[in-house]
Design a protein around this motif. Sequence first.
Motif, short mmCIF file in Angstrom:
data_model
loop_
_atom_site.label_atom_id
_atom_site.label_comp_id
_atom_site.label_asym_id
_atom_site.label_seq_id
_atom_site.Cartn_x
_atom_site.Cartn_y
_atom_site.Cartn_z
N ASN A 1 39.88 30.70 32.21
CA ASN A 1 38.44 30.73 32.03
C ASN A 1 37.78 30.35 33.35
OD1 ASN A 1 38.55 31.21 29.13
ND2 ASN A 1 39.30 29.09 28.99
N PRO A 2 36.57 30.89 33.63
CA PRO A 2 35.90 30.54 34.88
C PRO A 2 35.74 29.04 35.09
CG PRO A 2 34.79 32.38 33.85
CD PRO A 2 35.81 31.90 32.86
N GLN B 1 47.99 39.93 46.74
CA GLN B 1 48.46 38.61 47.15
C GLN B 1 47.34 37.59 47.08
OE1 GLN B 1 51.67 37.65 48.00
NE2 GLN B 1 50.72 35.63 47.88
N THR B 2 46.13 38.00 47.50
CA THR B 2 44.99 37.09 47.44
C THR B 2 44.66 36.73 46.00
OG1 THR B 2 44.08 38.07 49.45
CG2 THR B 2 42.58 36.78 48.10
N LEU C 1 44.81 33.05 44.12
CA LEU C 1 43.62 32.47 43.50
C LEU C 1 43.83 32.12 42.03
CD1 LEU C 1 40.82 34.74 45.04
CD2 LEU C 1 41.19 32.31 45.51
N VAL C 2 44.44 33.00 41.26
CA VAL C 2 44.43 32.82 39.80
C VAL C 2 45.81 32.76 39.17
CG1 VAL C 2 42.20 33.96 39.64
CG2 VAL C 2 44.27 35.32 39.36
N ASP C 3 46.87 33.18 39.86
CA ASP C 3 48.19 33.19 39.24
C ASP C 3 48.74 31.78 39.10
OD1 ASP C 3 48.07 35.85 38.92
OD2 ASP C 3 49.58 36.38 40.41
N LEU C 4 49.67 31.63 38.18
CA LEU C 4 50.20 30.32 37.79
C LEU C 4 51.50 30.00 38.52
CD1 LEU C 4 49.81 27.96 35.72
CD2 LEU C 4 51.33 29.24 34.19
N ASP C 5 51.61 28.72 38.92
CA ASP C 5 52.88 28.19 39.43
C ASP C 5 53.65 27.67 38.22
OD1 ASP C 5 54.99 26.81 40.50
OD2 ASP C 5 53.82 25.91 42.13
N TYR C 6 54.63 28.45 37.76
CA TYR C 6 55.30 28.11 36.51
C TYR C 6 56.03 26.77 36.57
CZ TYR C 6 54.42 32.49 34.08
OH TYR C 6 53.80 33.52 33.42
N SER D 1 35.18 33.03 41.06
CA SER D 1 34.17 33.83 41.74
C SER D 1 34.79 34.70 42.83
CB SER D 1 33.10 32.92 42.33
OG SER D 1 32.16 33.65 43.08
N ARG D 2 35.67 34.12 43.62
CA ARG D 2 36.33 34.88 44.68
C ARG D 2 37.23 35.97 44.10
NH1 ARG D 2 39.53 31.15 48.58
NH2 ARG D 2 39.92 33.21 49.51
N ALA D 3 37.86 35.67 42.97
CA ALA D 3 38.76 36.64 42.34
C ALA D 3 37.99 37.87 41.88
CB ALA D 3 39.50 36.00 41.17
N VAL D 4 36.76 37.68 41.38
CA VAL D 4 35.94 38.82 40.95
C VAL D 4 35.66 39.75 42.12
CG1 VAL D 4 33.68 39.50 40.10
CG2 VAL D 4 34.90 37.64 38.99
N GLY D 5 35.30 39.17 43.27
CA GLY D 5 35.03 39.99 44.46
C GLY D 5 36.26 40.74 44.94
N VAL D 6 37.42 40.06 44.95
CA VAL D 6 38.66 40.70 45.39
C VAL D 6 39.06 41.80 44.42
CG1 VAL D 6 41.12 40.34 45.83
CG2 VAL D 6 39.46 38.67 46.63
#
Length: 412
Positions: free
Chosen positions: A38-39, A369-370, A374-379, A47-52
């Motif tokens: 969630n944001p 990669q960006t 920004l949003v991917d999880l470190d498992y 916010s950065r992820a939306v732009g990318v």
Amino acid sequence: MRISTVTMFEQSTASMNRQQSDLMRVSQQIASGRRVVNPSDDPQAASRAVGVDQAKAVTEQYSDSRVSARNSLAQTESIINSVSDAITSAKGLLIQASSDTLTNENRESIASELKGVYETMLGQANATDGSGRYLFGGYNDSEPPFAKDAAGSVQYKGDSNAREQRVDATRLMPIADNGETIFKSVPSGAGYVAEAKKDNGELNQGNVTFRGPQVNDVKDAKDFRITFTSESLFRIETYDNDSNSWTPGPTDQAYSGGDSSQQITVGGMSITLEGTPAAGDEILVAKSGGDVRGADLFRTMEEAIRVLENPADDATKKADQRNTLNTAMRDLDNSLDNVLTVRASAGARLNELDVIDAVSSNRTLNYEQTLSDLVDLDYAEAISEYSLRQVGMQAAQKAFVDIKGLSLFNYM
């Protein structure tokens, strides 16, 4: 300080709810594979992820556009290759027809074969793409760009623009050349061509033939016209490109052709004439594709077919045949050079699309990669936190059970 039973229950419940919320948040992250579900999890990263993500979507749109452009260019290149083969075949037929050993019947047979090549070229010039649009009509692609007029001559009906398509943010690429560029143009380095025909289009009535022209001095070369005022006199006119007009020479000059040849030099150009003229006959020497004599592949083919179909049974017709075939062969050479230049240009654009695809692929990898950063999880970190939240949840539950069981009456 008085602590009521209700207070203890409320605090314990709030603690368990908080621990359960944290546990559910980590569980949701593990299930989705994303750190920012969630944001509110990380407003700046979201916010950065939306732009990318938007930039990545635009890049994918350009990739789809390049697929369409590549198909159009590949079809154009294939058709132009067929046209170049047709021109080569036509040149071979004209060389064969120029032999003095052939009879009028032989040349008529060659004319029939040349007609087939001519119709093939016309069909290729009116080719369509997969969506029914005509390839070589520019932006006027809803009707055939080449059509025969009442006299049977092919005229260009398209416009002079080349259809373009944006294949990258900074590249607007021509994806189809117009018919003028292919069939009615010559390369910039095309040479001079001679033509034995009057300015009004009428055929000469004498039997003068020419050899050449020859360029002796490129810097001093210019378009000129030889007009015979009688069998023994001719007048030279030079073309002024600035004023777009003909400038006659000061006096008529003597012509002593007939059975012998005579070389005529004008500026850096020379041409050799032989035969007997009639008053009013003209010989034009002009740069191919210039202001005086435009290029037209179909006109060249039509003139060659004309002289091969008509029997050359007198000196005038034989001279017309020889001059027309010489002019046609030079025109075909220039047309072939032009078609090969256009084909090379189409091939270069296909190569450019490959380069843009490679750059776009690297750009897409960078975007991915960006987004991952920004949003991917470190498992590993998430699983560790999940275990910690489980312990916290269990501790809150155990504390609630212990506090719930306390009573002052147990010690009385």
